[in-house]
Enzyme design. Structure first.
Site, PDB file in Angstrom:
ATOM      1  CD  GLU A  67      -6.608  -6.486   5.278  1.00 42.29           C
ATOM      2  OE1 GLU A  67      -7.469  -7.234   5.757  1.00 42.29           O
ATOM      3  OE2 GLU A  67      -5.819  -5.811   5.961  1.00 42.29           O
TER       4      GLU A  67
ATOM      5  NE  ARG B  25       2.238   4.478  13.052  1.00 41.80           N
ATOM      6  CZ  ARG B  25       0.984   4.498  12.614  1.00 41.80           C
ATOM      7  NH1 ARG B  25       0.218   5.543  12.847  1.00 41.80           N
ATOM      8  NH2 ARG B  25       0.481   3.496  11.947  1.00 41.80           N
TER       9      ARG B  25
END
Length: 184
Positions: free
Chosen positions: A106, A69
């Protein structure tokens, strides 16, 4: 620095065009969908204009956009301020010689790549993406640019998720965001 603190009237229109999709792509995630912003020409133009107003005349020669994006917002900003657009891509998407920067997520590892020679030492750059969450991707982008000698002036994102503390991971590097999403 954040535009939403400046209370520019265009920000309300931008914020209302960002759709929040609960539990996408997985349970517990509140996905910030900018495709609805892109469907509104005025809100999309206002988004680009706010960034252009901030960076025009600041001697920025590189707008580095993070896949995917950042590729939507980066090119029109680059054109408007007279800078080149440099795509920072996922591995094995760029032909030819690349420089890579791995980073930890993560849930694992990822990598950004840039063409060798796309950015030269001493160039002034901004890094553009749609959103900052944990800050890992922006940090990798800055590291990549700084490794080739560029000066990263600032990171620019449409949305910030402040609860994930990504801004703190930027080691004091300025971050400019248009809207903040606070979970309630």
């Amino acid at each position: 620095m954040s535009a939403y603190r400046d209370e520019d009237p265009r920000l309300h229109g931008i914020k209302t065009k960002i759709r929040v999709v609960p539990h996408f792509p997985k349970s517990g995630i509140m996905f910030q969908d900018i495709t609805t912003l892109l469907l509104d020409p005025k809100a999309f133009k206002d988004t680009i204009d706010l960034f252009v107003e901030r960076y025009k005349g600041k001697n920025i020669s590189v707008v580095a956009g993070i896949e995917a994006r950042g590729f939507i917002f980066g090119p029109p900003i680059a054109l408007a301020i007279g800078a080149k657009f440099v795509p920072l891509r996922k591995p094995k998407k760029l032909p030819g010689k690349v420089i890579s920067q791995e980073y930890i997520l993560e849930y694992g590892r990822d990598c950004l790549e840039m063409h060798v020679g796309a950015v030269e030492a001493g160039e002034r750059a901004i890094v553009v993406d749609d959103l900052i969450a944990t800050g890992g991707t922006l940090c990798a982008a800055m590291d990549l640019l700084e490794r080739v000698g560029a000066e990263v002036v600032e990171c620019a994102c449409v949305i910030e998720l402040p609860e994930l503390k990504g801004r703190e991971r930027l080691n004091g590097k300025p971050l400019y965001v248009l809207v903040e999403y606070l979970e309630v």
